[in-house]
Structures are given as C-alpha cells and as structure tokens.
Design a protein around this motif. Structure first.
Motif, PDB file in Angstrom:
ATOM      1  N   MET A  39      -5.339  -1.877  -2.635  1.00  0.00           N
ATOM      2  CA  MET A  39      -5.307  -0.650  -2.117  1.00  0.00           C
ATOM      3  C   MET A  39      -4.829   0.495  -2.853  1.00  0.00           C
ATOM      4  SD  MET A  39      -3.960  -2.060   1.781  1.00  0.00           S
ATOM      5  CE  MET A  39      -4.425  -0.725   2.595  1.00  0.00           C
ATOM      6  N   GLY A  79      -9.700  -0.850   1.885  1.00  0.00           N
ATOM      7  CA  GLY A  79      -8.859  -0.023   0.954  1.00  0.00           C
ATOM      8  C   GLY A  79      -9.106   0.175  -0.259  1.00  0.00           C
ATOM      9  N   GLU A  80      -9.529  -0.980  -0.778  1.00  0.00           N
ATOM     10  CA  GLU A  80      -9.854  -0.999  -2.313  1.00  0.00           C
ATOM     11  C   GLU A  80     -11.306  -0.087  -2.530  1.00  0.00           C
ATOM     12  OE1 GLU A  80      -9.630  -4.702  -4.495  1.00  0.00           O
ATOM     13  OE2 GLU A  80     -10.581  -3.829  -6.239  1.00  0.00           O
ATOM     14  N   GLY A 117     -10.933   3.257   0.150  1.00  0.00           N
ATOM     15  CA  GLY A 117     -10.083   4.116  -0.179  1.00  0.00           C
ATOM     16  C   GLY A 117      -9.262   4.379   1.282  1.00  0.00           C
ATOM     17  N   LEU A 118      -8.095   5.179   0.829  1.00  0.00           N
ATOM     18  CA  LEU A 118      -7.159   5.590   2.185  1.00  0.00           C
ATOM     19  C   LEU A 118      -8.151   6.217   3.236  1.00  0.00           C
ATOM     20  CD1 LEU A 118      -4.419   5.915   3.119  1.00  0.00           C
ATOM     21  CD2 LEU A 118      -4.247   8.111   2.151  1.00  0.00           C
ATOM     22  N   VAL A 134      -9.665   3.319   4.988  1.00  0.00           N
ATOM     23  CA  VAL A 134      -8.517   2.648   6.162  1.00  0.00           C
ATOM     24  C   VAL A 134      -8.144   3.505   7.250  1.00  0.00           C
ATOM     25  CG1 VAL A 134      -6.336   1.852   5.751  1.00  0.00           C
ATOM     26  CG2 VAL A 134      -7.853   1.250   3.975  1.00  0.00           C
ATOM     27  N   MET A 135      -7.993   4.761   6.850  1.00  0.00           N
ATOM     28  CA  MET A 135      -7.651   5.696   8.056  1.00  0.00           C
ATOM     29  C   MET A 135      -8.453   5.705   9.081  1.00  0.00           C
ATOM     30  SD  MET A 135      -5.501   8.851   6.501  1.00  0.00           S
ATOM     31  CE  MET A 135      -3.785   8.619   6.363  1.00  0.00           C
ATOM     32  N   ILE A 162      -8.375   2.543  11.054  1.00  0.00           N
ATOM     33  CA  ILE A 162      -7.066   2.645  11.948  1.00  0.00           C
ATOM     34  C   ILE A 162      -7.454   3.491  13.145  1.00  0.00           C
ATOM     35  CG2 ILE A 162      -4.672   2.963  12.035  1.00  0.00           C
ATOM     36  CD1 ILE A 162      -4.506   2.187   9.244  1.00  0.00           C
ATOM     37  N   VAL A 163      -7.911   4.809  12.983  1.00  0.00           N
ATOM     38  CA  VAL A 163      -8.296   5.684  13.906  1.00  0.00           C
ATOM     39  C   VAL A 163      -9.204   4.826  14.976  1.00  0.00           C
ATOM     40  CG1 VAL A 163      -9.251   7.757  14.576  1.00  0.00           C
ATOM     41  CG2 VAL A 163      -7.640   7.653  12.757  1.00  0.00           C
ATOM     42  N   LEU A 178      -0.952   4.253   9.725  1.00  0.00           N
ATOM     43  CA  LEU A 178      -1.268   5.299   9.090  1.00  0.00           C
ATOM     44  C   LEU A 178      -0.620   6.011   7.707  1.00  0.00           C
ATOM     45  CD1 LEU A 178      -3.108   7.418  11.962  1.00  0.00           C
ATOM     46  CD2 LEU A 178      -4.332   6.080  10.006  1.00  0.00           C
ATOM     47  N   GLN A 228      -1.270   3.822  -0.560  1.00  0.00           N
ATOM     48  CA  GLN A 228      -2.531   4.000  -1.213  1.00  0.00           C
ATOM     49  C   GLN A 228      -2.489   5.465  -2.030  1.00  0.00           C
ATOM     50  OE1 GLN A 228      -5.792   2.620   1.627  1.00  0.00           O
ATOM     51  NE2 GLN A 228      -6.359   2.363  -0.210  1.00  0.00           N
TER      52      GLN A 228
END
Lengths: 470, 488
Positions: free
Chosen positions: A318, A349-350, A353-354, A357-358, A361-362, B20, B27
């Motif tokens: 990540m 994540g890798e 990216g963030l 991932v975001m 999650i959202v 989050l 990261q």
C-alpha cells in the motif's frame, strides 16, 4: 395532511420515484469499471488488451442487464444505487483477481487461477439474487422462518467442525468440502442469523425493552432476558475457540448486539454486550496462542520474532502504491499472501493507490448507507431489523477486514465483500443485496390506497392490518 | 426504532471515516518510511533495476555498480573490499544495506527528492533513472596507513582506528579489524550470501561490527584527558599546580589502594599536573577525580559527546558512557582514570583529542562530504558544524601543552616525530582477568596547528598482557596515520 406516519416519518402523500433509468445509467458506469479494469490489466501486464475481452465484456454486461431487468420487473421501487455499486465492486474484484492470475501464471505455468471461477460464482450469485427477488415477493414472509433460520445458522456453523466434510485451512476450521466443492458455511450463516435475530427480536423486543432495572443511569435488562444474549455470546465464543475464527466471532456478536439495541432502543444492551465481548476477547487473548499471535503482529509488525509477513507485505504494497498507485500490472501484489482474497484491498492499494482504496471504501460506505436508509423508511419492524442487520453486518465485515489489512485493528480472516475471491462469500453477498432490494422495494412502494375508509390513515399504517401483497 | 438506526448510521460512518483516515496514514503519511525499510522487496527490486551510484573516497570508487548479465542487471562491487567495508557497508538483496549504503540509500538509489528533476528528465527521455554518488571525507592515504597499521598486528588483530580533521570534524580514516568483504554479502548468488552471512554472524571476533563506532570499551588512561580538562575548567588547577603523587592512593571507605602503572614514576608526595599526565599517574588523577566529584566528570565527558548520538552517516552508533547516578568516592577515582564503568567508542576518544586540538570546540563528525547527481554535479556539500564547546581555549591550549609534554618526556614518546610537535596520550585499560588489556592511543599533530586527531584502540592482538601498552601497540599506528595526513 400534516400528520406524520409513525414509522417512516415521511409526509403522507410522498411517493418514491422508481429511478430505474438512473440505475441503468449507473450500471453502465460500473460496467466501465469492470470491463475497463479488465482491459487495463491486460495492457499493463502483457501490453495488449486481453484476447477474450469481447466474451468477458459481453458476459459481464449480460449479467448486469439481466439483473437490471429482473429488478425492473420484480422490485420496481427498489433502491437504484445498490445494484450498480455491487456490480462495480464485483467487476473491480474480477479485474484484480485476473491481474493476480496473470502474475502467478507468469511465475509458474501450472499456477492456480481464480478469475474464471470467480466469474462463474458471480453468475451464480446473480442467479441467486434474481431468485430471491422472484421467490421472496414480500420479506415479511421470512418471519415465518425465524426459528428455521436460526437452526440452519447453527447447523451451518457446526458443519466445519464435523469430521469428513470439515476442513482446516490456514489454521481456521471454517471450511467444508462437499462433492469436490469447498464452501464457507459461515458466510451463509451470517444471513440466516440476521433473519433469525430479526424474527426473534420483533417478538420479544417489548419484554427486552421494558422490563429491567436502572443501575447508575443505565437500564439493565432482567436476568431471564439475558438468556438469549448469553447463548449468542457462547456461540460466538464457540466460533472463536473451536473454529479459531476471530473475525466471524466478532461479526456475529456485534451483529446481534446492534440488532438488540435497535429493537429495544436501549443502549444498556450495548454496554452489557460490549463488556461481555471485551471480557471474552481478553480471555481469548490470554488463552489462545493464535489470538496472541494476531495481536503481536498488529502491535509489533516489524519485530523479527513476530510472524507478521503478510501484514507487513500488505503495508509495503500500500505504501508503494502511494496516492495514485503503480498502475494495474505495474506493482508486485503477489508478494502478499492471499493477495486475491483477504488482502485484495492491499493489492488495490498498491496498483490503484490511495485513490482506489478510498473509492472502494466509499462504495462500501454507500452500500451501508443505502441499507440503513432502507431500514429507516421500511414500514414494518421486521423489515427495519433485517435491513439494519444486513447493513451493519456489512459495515462490520468491511471494517474488520480492511481495518485488519491496513493495521487499524488486529488482522482477522474475513473476506472483502464482492472483491475477494471466494464463492461462498460472493453468493451470500449477492443474496444479501437481493434481500435489501426486496425490502427497499416494499418500503419505497406507494402505500396501498386505504384512505377511503374514513377514519384516518394511521390504522392503515399498523403492521398487523396492512395488506400483504402476495 | 429509527433513533437507534440513526445512531448506528453515525457509528458506521465513524468506522468508515476511521478506515479512510487509516489508509491515508498508511499510503501517504507513513509511505516514505515504509518504502525506505531494508526488507521492503518492492522498493529493492525497483532499486536493483537501476544503476546505483558510486561511493567515492579520494577520487576512487570504493563501491560501484557494474552491469552484469543476469536478472538483476547490476552487481555491486567493492574495489577495496576489506579496507572500506565498515564505511561502505554492504548492499545485499536479502539482508538489506549497512553503513553508507544504508544511510545514503536515497541518493545512491536515485529516489532522493534532490534528484527529482533528474528523474523527470529520465522519464521524458525514456532512459532508466540512475542513482547519484556519494563522496566520503576519507583521506585514502590515512585510511591505508590505519589499515596497514592494524593489519601489521595480525590479520585477526582486533582493534579500530579513527582519524578526524579537528577543525571540521571530517572523518579522515576509520578502520575496524577484523573486517569482511562486502562483496560476499552483495553477490547475486543468494544461497552463497546466506552462507557467508551466517558465517560472519557466527564468527567470534565479530567481523561485521564496526569497532570504531558501534562498540564501547574502557578508555583507560586516555580518559585522563577528560579529567584533566574538568580540573583545568574548574579553575582550581593549572598545569603547574601541585597534585598528589606517590606510588599509591588510599581509597576511602575501602581497604583498597589505587596503584600506579609502575612504582617510582610519580614522585614521592607532590608532582605537577603536567607531570602527572605525562607519567599517567593514577594516584594524581584518582585524587583529582574524588576532589572534583563524579558530577563534574560526567558533565565534562558529556561536553565531549558521551551519552550522545552524533554520527548520522553510519548506522547504529553506540553511545559512550560515564556511569550514571551517585558514584561513591572510590568508584569516582576509578572513573577518573577511565576504569570502572566508563566506556567509550574510539570515535569518541578521537573527538576528545580533536576538541582539544580545535581550541576546545568539538566539531560534529561526518563521513559524507558531498552528494552528487548522476552527471557529477554537486547536489549537496556537508558544512562543518560545531557540536559542543567542551572547554575554554585557554584550557585547550594548556592541555595541548601538557599532551606535547607527554610525547616529549612521558609515556607517549613512541609517537614523537622529528621537527613536528605532537600531542598525545596513552592508555592501557584493564578489564576482566580472562581477556587482554585494551591498548589505547589518542593524539593530534602538529600541536600548534592541528591537521589531524587520531584515536587507536587495540582490543586484542594476541599479545601477552605484560607486553600490552598504549605506547607500544597503539602509538606507532597513530603516528603513521598522522604522518600520512601531514605528508600530503
């Protein structure tokens, strides 16, 4: 008319729009995620669009369209956002699993591949989803199966412990092998438990809510009402002890507590239950080395004496991804054990990216939000409880697994809904979405016209007298 | 039931906000730290596919990457493997990096922010990004002399040499023996690397250990420089003050006496402070130590850097120590002569000498002189930086004179050079009975305009105890290192 409906707090005369066109539009967007992701994986790993992109794309599109048509006819008032989100997550998961397949194949020609299996499981999931909409025309009918569901859940939970069919994998005894297929019955038990709790609590919530005494500002329940909660506590501890499955244990008990709280509106239950769970978890920590190992890996991941390879590789992956990721096919997710299932979020994540991932999650947050919104507008207590239960079980599962992977909490083995490779999980989650859509269809459907009776709409709102549409 | 459902939606929202925030932490906030960890294979693989920059000493590469015909494209080689091993460190695929390979990894691997523009240019030009190079402060002649000197005592002789430039803090030489070949750990034959590493780790004489900075030893009489500095700084002593001499010091509260190295060297009753240092009189410094008290000694030692980490260019610097807490009088006497629990790295003792040489100001020691971009343009040059003011310039001048006297007419005579004033101090520290004494020598030269300060420690040269002395074993090495620097 200014009077408010006592249960859904919506002004009389308000009708939800169906919004099926919006759903179709969102579904097309989620197809872009799924098919586009698949193409990007091919471009990133092998430098060319995968040869089977047409077949894959057509199949995915067909699944989406079929489910959309089913919703359009079987649950026309259902929430329009849920299905597209689920399709997007499932499509993204397929792309990532395909990406990891390619990496594994590059390393070893005979490596196990998962993406085609996953597509088959998704097809089964969609079939089950349509089946739910088709068979369960009114969720209140499920109330008749309260104890059947409870019994089924317990049988499902016990199955992995049985000889012959039960299998221990990676330290947890949560699998069964039947006719060459392996299955995680806990995933299905989760849904059964929600139905059982909802049915049980609808009947007993008054006793649980009203009887009891007040101790230091907290309403404590009566001793005899503590029975079921203690049984549930024992069951989740049993899962922890005999199946060595920390995640499911937490999930089941958390689910029960929340539903109890929602049914009785008494926070005292949360206090009692959280205390019990904390005590049980602490005892588990003291008694079981596998629990200690997880906590150690969480607290000191970089200690060379601690077995934390997986979580550390996940964190490295990540971090390597950073804000925008290495790009699909440009990272090294296969360094993480189970990068295609429990740790798929680390793979995302890798490479994405963030940002990726975001987004994931959202999307999960939106599913939970839609489920709880459905619970709010549902017109009957049973529906409210099921929708809350499904929403909360989803939120807890996502929190436990993503929180574990990102080292917010100790790692416990749970699947990431819709993303992880795994048939039982995928099928069970499609089933959950089917139920949610059914409840939201009921909740958002315009009320049957009972106003002509003369003495106010309130009678018509009453659960017991509302017309059941068959 | 809607109220608890609303409560639960807030709870769920908090859970998701937690997720989050935590993934942002991982990261974004912590990403840099995680990426720079030694066992991070992803980053290592990316590094391995680039040409890593060289480590340079005196215009010659002491570590460089050469293209090879295997999966890893470049192999790290060390042209002078044993001599520079503890400075360069190794660059192992399996075991990470050490020393400058580790501390300057970002420059060498090309991921340093200062190389950002180069990376963008490489990206646009579609060429593989390269790492920058690192120029050490080391003077190869001094390094050669130090290495040759230690090796002359035997291939397995245990010891360390540190040479500093007093005015800047530049490390001119740093050698630790026994040493190892970094290529044995940097090879692409990983099973061989594992074998080598296990062998090196298992070796009793610890070849991987940098004795100059990573281990502390009782400094023995060289610590008398610190005691003398404390005495002069207290204002109660001058170089010609008369202090207790004689053959033994009666230690209060005990039945023990503190003897000298040899009888008859320290007069009968009173001698001057200068004589006491020149003859390394335990009786004098023991009594001075008790008179000043442990607190004053501790403060003075901390002004030189005891109890501190100051060298960033190498990994795992050990902290030198003066015993903490209330030390009673007899133990203070032992501490004042560098015994009991006083322990220092050779680097620390070189800093004591350099501080005296530099008029009382200890400079922060450093090893990395310049970092350069792949096109050899200088990205950054280390500026010398004062570390502590250890004493007044008067004290420094007096102490220098006393050390010159020690070389001219005292125990440090083996370091004398014709025509050049040398300041020096010997030390022979006893430790446990079952191991040889430590031979020490610290010095600087020329005394009136110091160019180099040296500390030499011989831990074990396979010599019988009665033949071990700082003057005999360590001083010749210090002398040759000082000559190597000054002859340039």
């Amino acid at each position: 008319m200014s009077s408010l409906n006592p249960l859904n707090a919506l002004p009389q005369g308000f009708t939800h729009r169906r919004r099926r066109g919006a759903e179709l539009f969102l579904l097309l967007l989620s197809l872009v995620v799924g098919v586009g992701g698949y193409a990007a994986v091919g471009l990133g790993v092998e430098g060319e669009i995968p040869v089977n992109i047409i077949g894959y794309g057509v199949w995915l599109t067909a699944l989406c369209l079929v489910s959309h048509v089913a919703v359009r006819y079987l649950a026309p008032y259902a929430d329009p956002v849920l299905l597209p989100i689920v399709a997007a997550l499932n499509g993204l998961g397929l792309a990532i699993i395909y990406r990891i397949d390619l990496a594994n194949l590059a390393a070893d020609d005979d490596a196990n591949t998962f993406s085609s299996d996953q597509l088959i499981w998704m097809t089964l999931g969609v079939a089950l989803f349509i089946g739910v909409l088709l068979v369960v025309r009114d969720h209140r009918r499920l109330q008749a199966f309260t104890y059947t569901s409870g019994f089924a859940a317990i049988v499902l939970l016990i199955m992995p412990l049985l000889p012959v069919i039960g299998v221990t994998r990676n330290g947890a005894r949560i699998w069964i092998n039947l006719l060459g297929f392996s299955f995680q019955p806990g995933e299905v038990a989760k849904v059964m438990l929600v139905i059982f709790f909802a049915g049980y609590l609808v009947l007993h919530r008054d006793a649980l809510a009203l009887a009891g005494r007040r101790v230091v500002g907290i309403d404590l329940p009566r001793g005899r009402d503590l029975g079921p909660i203690l049984v549930m506590w024992l069951i989740s501890l049993g899962v922890l002890v005999f199946q060595r499955d920390l995640g499911s244990s937490l999930l089941f008990f958390g689910l029960f507590l929340v539903m109890l709280y929602v049914a009785t509106e008494r926070p005292g239950w949360l206090v009692v239950g959280t205390t019990l769970f904390a005590g049980g978890a602490y005892a588990g920590f003291l008694l079981f080395s596998h629990v200690q190992a997880r906590v150690d890996a969480w607290l000191n991941p970089f200690d060379p004496d601690v077995n934390s390879y997986q979580i550390v590789q996940g964190m490295y992956g990540m971090a390597w991804g950073g804000l925008i990721g290495r790009g699909l096919g440009q990272g090294d997710p296969t360094l993480i054990p189970f990068s295609y299932s429990d740790f798929i979020v680390a793979s995302i994540g890798e490479e994405l990216g963030l940002t990726g991932v975001m987004a994931v999650i959202v999307l999960y947050g939106l599913i939970v939000e839609r489920a709880l919104r459905t619970a709010l507008v549902a017109r009957d207590a049973f529906g409210k409880l099921i929708a809350t239960g499904l929403g909360v079980v989803f939120a807890l599962q996502v929190f436990v697994v993503i929180g574990g992977v990102t080292k917010l909490i100790p790692l416990t083995g749970l699947t990431t809904p819709f993303l992880s490779y795994g048939g039982s999980s995928l099928v069970a989650n499609w089933f959950i979405v089917g139920l949610l859509l059914r409840i939201s269809d009921q909740a958002r459907r315009p009320l049957p016209d009972l106003a002509g009776d003369g003495d106010g709409a309130d009678d018509g709102m009453d659960d017991s007298t509302q017309v059941v549409k068959l | 039931m809607n109220k608890p459902i609303r409560t639960m939606s807030i709870v769920c929202m908090l859970l998701f906000v937690g997720l989050l925030l935590n993934s942002t932490l991982l990261q974004y906030v912590q990403a840099g730290d995680l990426n720079s960890r030694d066992d991070n294979k992803r980053v290592r693989d990316a590094e391995y596919s680039r040409k890593r920059g060289a480590i340079i000493a005196g215009g010659q590469a002491v570590a460089e990457s050469v293209p090879v015909d295997d999966a890893y494209k470049y192999l790290r080689t060390y042209p002078q493997p044993f001599k520079y091993a503890h400075l360069t460190g190794y660059y192992s695929y399996t075991y990470g990096r050490d020393a400058v390979e580790s501390t300057q990894n970002e420059i060498l691997s090309g991921s340093d922010p200062r190389l950002f523009v180069n990376r963008v240019v490489d990206l646009i030009g579609n060429t593989q990004p390269k790492g920058g190079s690192v120029k050490l402060t080391v003077d190869p002649a001094a390094q050669d002399a130090a290495f040759a000197g230690l090796r002359a005592l035997g291939k397995q002789a245990e010891g360390a040499v540190v040479a500093l430039e007093p005015t800047t803090g530049k490390i001119l030489a740093m050698v630790s023996n026994p040493t190892y070949n970094p290529e044995a750990l940097s090879s692409h034959d990983f099973s061989k690397v594992q074998e080598n590493r296990e062998r090196l780790l298992a070796a009793e004489n610890k070849p991987l250990l940098n004795r100059a900075t990573q281990e502390i030893y009782p400094p023995g009489s060289t610590f008398k420089l610190v005691t003398a500095a404390a005495a002069l700084e207290s204002g109660q002593y001058r170089p010609d003050s008369l202090v207790k001499g004689g053959d033994s010091l009666d230690l209060p509260q005990t039945d023990n006496d503190l003897p000298n190295y040899a009888t008859g060297i320290c007069g009968t009753t009173k001698i001057t402070l200068t004589q006491a240092l020149a003859q390394s009189c335990n009786t004098s410094f023991g009594s001075i130590g008790m008179q000043l008290g442990d607190e004053a000694l501790r403060e003075q030692s901390e002004k030189f850097g005891f109890g501190d980490v100051y060298l960033d260019d190498l990994t795992r610097q050990a902290e030198s120590r003066f015993p903490a807490g209330d030390v009673d009088d007899p133990l203070t006497a032992y501490s004042a002569i560098g015994q009991y629990e006083v322990a220092a790295t050779p680097l620390q003792m070189a800093m004591v000498a350099a501080g005296i040489a530099n008029g009382g100001t200890v400079m922060r020691p450093y090893l990395v002189d310049e970092v350069r971009a792949p096109d050899l343009s200088v990205l950054d040059k280390t500026n010398p930086e004062p570390f502590r003011d250890a004493m007044s310039s008067t004290t420094a001048r007096d102490l220098t004179q006393m050390m010159v006297e020690t070389v001219d007419n005292g125990t440090a005579s083996p370091a004398a050079m014709p025509g050049i004033k040398v300041a020096g101090k010997t030390g022979t520290a006893q430790s446990q009975a079952d191991r040889p004494n430590y031979a020490w020598f610290v010095s600087f030269a020329p005394a009136d305009n110091p160019e180099v300060a040296v500390a030499v420690l011989v831990e074990d040269a396979g010599v019988a105890n009665d033949l071990i002395s700082g003057g005999g074993l360590a001083a010749p090495i210090a002398k040759s290192v000082m000559e190597a620097v000054m002859n340039k």
